[in-house]
Write a protein that holds these residues in place. Structure first.
Motif, PDB file in Angstrom:
ATOM      1  N   CYS A  40       0.818  -1.223   0.000  1.00 28.83           N
ATOM      2  CA  CYS A  40       0.000   0.000   0.000  1.00 28.83           C
ATOM      3  C   CYS A  40       0.846   1.264   0.000  1.00 28.83           C
ATOM      4  CB  CYS A  40      -0.944  -0.007   1.200  1.00 28.83           C
ATOM      5  SG  CYS A  40      -2.324  -1.171   1.064  1.00 28.83           S
ATOM      6  N   GLN A  93      -8.049  -1.329   1.964  1.00 28.67           N
ATOM      7  CA  GLN A  93      -6.887  -0.772   2.660  1.00 28.67           C
ATOM      8  C   GLN A  93      -6.154   0.231   1.780  1.00 28.67           C
ATOM      9  OE1 GLN A  93      -4.924  -3.693   5.782  1.00 28.67           O
ATOM     10  NE2 GLN A  93      -5.066  -4.713   3.816  1.00 28.67           N
ATOM     11  N   GLN A  96      -8.008   3.595   1.650  1.00 31.37           N
ATOM     12  CA  GLN A  96      -7.828   4.346   2.895  1.00 31.37           C
ATOM     13  C   GLN A  96      -6.456   5.002   2.952  1.00 31.37           C
ATOM     14  OE1 GLN A  96      -8.693   1.251   5.745  1.00 31.37           O
ATOM     15  NE2 GLN A  96     -10.861   1.788   5.868  1.00 31.37           N
ATOM     16  N   VAL A  97      -5.431   4.283   2.493  1.00 32.83           N
ATOM     17  CA  VAL A  97      -4.079   4.842   2.480  1.00 32.83           C
ATOM     18  C   VAL A  97      -3.986   6.004   1.487  1.00 32.83           C
ATOM     19  CG1 VAL A  97      -1.671   4.364   1.885  1.00 32.83           C
ATOM     20  CG2 VAL A  97      -2.956   2.729   3.275  1.00 32.83           C
ATOM     21  N   GLU A 100      -5.548   9.066   3.051  1.00 34.16           N
ATOM     22  CA  GLU A 100      -4.885   9.622   4.228  1.00 34.16           C
ATOM     23  C   GLU A 100      -3.447  10.068   3.959  1.00 34.16           C
ATOM     24  OE1 GLU A 100      -5.295   7.388   7.824  1.00 34.16           O
ATOM     25  OE2 GLU A 100      -7.375   6.833   7.408  1.00 34.16           O
ATOM     26  N   LYS A 101      -2.743   9.377   3.047  1.00 33.62           N
ATOM     27  CA  LYS A 101      -1.329   9.675   2.834  1.00 33.62           C
ATOM     28  C   LYS A 101      -1.072  10.537   1.608  1.00 33.62           C
ATOM     29  CE  LYS A 101       1.700   8.227   4.878  1.00 33.62           C
ATOM     30  NZ  LYS A 101       2.405   8.739   6.072  1.00 33.62           N
ATOM     31  N   HIS A 211      -3.544  -1.878  12.100  1.00 33.39           N
ATOM     32  CA  HIS A 211      -4.052  -1.667  10.742  1.00 33.39           C
ATOM     33  C   HIS A 211      -3.032  -0.933   9.876  1.00 33.39           C
ATOM     34  CE1 HIS A 211      -6.679  -0.112   7.519  1.00 33.39           C
ATOM     35  NE2 HIS A 211      -7.436  -1.161   7.790  1.00 33.39           N
ATOM     36  N   THR A 213      -3.218   1.667   7.884  1.00 32.17           N
ATOM     37  CA  THR A 213      -3.179   3.126   8.003  1.00 32.17           C
ATOM     38  C   THR A 213      -2.540   3.566   9.313  1.00 32.17           C
ATOM     39  OG1 THR A 213      -5.469   3.041   8.810  1.00 32.17           O
ATOM     40  CG2 THR A 213      -5.145   3.573   6.489  1.00 32.17           C
ATOM     41  N   LEU A 216       1.311   3.107   9.004  1.00 36.24           N
ATOM     42  CA  LEU A 216       1.986   4.081   8.160  1.00 36.24           C
ATOM     43  C   LEU A 216       2.092   5.470   8.795  1.00 36.24           C
ATOM     44  CD1 LEU A 216       0.637   3.085   4.634  1.00 36.24           C
ATOM     45  CD2 LEU A 216       2.806   2.512   5.719  1.00 36.24           C
ATOM     46  N   LYS A 217       1.588   5.618  10.012  1.00 34.24           N
ATOM     47  CA  LYS A 217       1.798   6.848  10.762  1.00 34.24           C
ATOM     48  C   LYS A 217       3.092   6.782  11.576  1.00 34.24           C
ATOM     49  CE  LYS A 217      -3.133   7.933  11.108  1.00 34.24           C
ATOM     50  NZ  LYS A 217      -4.308   8.090  12.012  1.00 34.24           N
ATOM     51  N   ASP A 339       4.562  11.293   7.893  1.00 33.67           N
ATOM     52  CA  ASP A 339       3.587  12.312   8.290  1.00 33.67           C
ATOM     53  C   ASP A 339       4.332  13.618   8.568  1.00 33.67           C
ATOM     54  OD1 ASP A 339       1.768  13.955   9.618  1.00 33.67           O
ATOM     55  OD2 ASP A 339       0.792  12.280  10.614  1.00 33.67           O
TER      56      ASP A 339
END
Length: 366
Positions: A40, A93, A96-97, A100-101, A211, A213, A216-217, A339
């Motif tokens: 992802c 998934q 969502q990535v 958000e990213k 998860h 997401t 990946l933070k 981030d």
């Protein structure tokens, strides 16, 4: 206030009911999680670069799309359009990535799924969800294949004569070889990551972040997923990175951008300017004999990505032998995927100063 008394009870843990022989295979859970996270985030990295590049490109691509699109399909707004074919676990998934990213707007993403009624959470956010694969490929600049391998022959037969030449197909189907996929689709603008996994002590890092997401933070996860220096038992064939760079070049070609301007856009995109950086030149992408005859206003030739991911190219030879370029690419990956609130690494300065992770090989012309 009600308390959950089952929290941290080892007797209720996944491993508790396993035999000693079965426990030897627990690493497979880490492998599955690691592949989902890296799959992802690498897809998101591609979209982030393609989206940034599309802002600087002329609108020829969109003009072409408007001519080719059926009258019942609308391509509102400007910028990159992303299609996800398959609304299962990995498809959800990925979306969502991307939201958000990447900073993509819901209007820039469409999903085609056999069961669009299960995607209500995305519909509420403004994403178009339907079951019409031909409509999806006619609309998308980048198409992510997230369907089941068993469905692939039927899906490819449906798409074969409807895929625009400039639509980049990104495959999440690890079980289907690239050459086979290209044959089924009748399409060569395909990018397919090839991962390898080795069980080691650090694999559990992929299990402890929850998860995708959420994982990946964590800057440590982003750093471990860096394509040229992956950790946690995973590694990615560097030909994926070469294919990514050539795909960006093809996007410039599709927009009729001259070779000099295209190089400028890509160098700017990868922040390859200033002291301590090495900029791309014509000879890094095409052989010197061709580069010498290419005028500044003439576009690069269309590059077959299937060949790029199966043979040596001028670009693979250049990056494989240039530690400074490897460092710049890795630093950029970390800086754009971490981030912003967590901080950025300075582009062009690798973490440990030694990123010679690609072994140079005898480079042959394609």
């Amino acid at each position: 206030m009600m308390l959950d008394f089952t929290v941290n009870l080892n007797s209720l843990g996944f491993e508790c009911g396993l035999s000693e022989n079965e426990k030897e295979f627990i690493f497979l859970r880490a492998r599955a999680n690691g592949l989902a996270v890296c799959g992802c985030v690498h897809a998101a990295f591609l979209c982030k670069l393609a989206y940034s590049l599309s802002i600087g490109l002329p609108r020829q691509i969109e003009d072409i799309d408007m001519v080719l699109l059926p009258s019942n399909i609308s391509k509102k707004g400007k910028g990159l359009t992303v299609g996800v074919l398959g609304g299962g676990h990995i498809g959800k998934q990925l979306v969502q990535v991307l939201l958000e990213k990447n900073g993509l707007k819901p209007s820039q993403i469409n999903i085609s799924s056999r069961r669009p009624e299960t995607l209500e959470e995305f519909v509420k956010r403004g994403i178009m969800c339907y079951f019409d694969n031909q409509r999806l490929v006619a609309w998308a600049d980048v198409l992510f294949l997230c369907c089941l391998p068993s469905h692939l022959p039927k899906v490819c037969a449906e798409l074969q004569s409807h895929l625009p030449k400039h639509c980049l197909v990104y495959s999440f189907l690890s079980a289907v070889p690239l050459n086979r996929l290209a044959q089924l689709l009748g399409h060569s603008f395909i990018l397919k990551p090839q991962y390898e996994f080795v069980a080691c002590d650090s694999v559990n890092m992929w299990l402890s972040r929850g998860h995708v997401t959420a994982a990946l933070k964590d800057p440590e996860v982003i750093d471990a997923s860096c394509p040229l220096a992956m950790r946690g038992g995973l590694c990615l064939d560097p030909k994926w990175l070469f294919g990514l760079l050539y795909s960006l070049l093809n996007m410039c070609t599709a927009a009729n951008v001259g070779s000099t301007e295209a190089l400028g856009l890509i160098n700017e995109l990868f922040q390859l300017k200033g002291p301590g950086t090495v900029a791309f030149i014509l000879n890094n992408f095409v052989h010197s004999s061709y580069a010498s005859s290419l005028t500044p206003d003439e576009s690069f030739p269309w590059i077959n990505l299937v060949d790029v991911q199966s043979k040596e190219t001028p670009l693979s030879c250049f990056i494989s032998r240039n530690n400074s370029m490897q460092g710049c690419l890795s630093a950029l990956y970390n800086s754009v995927m971490v981030d912003p609130l967590k901080g950025k690494k300075e582009p062009g300065k690798p973490k440990d100063g030694t990123l010679s992770v690609i072994t140079p090989s005898h480079c042959k012309k394609i």
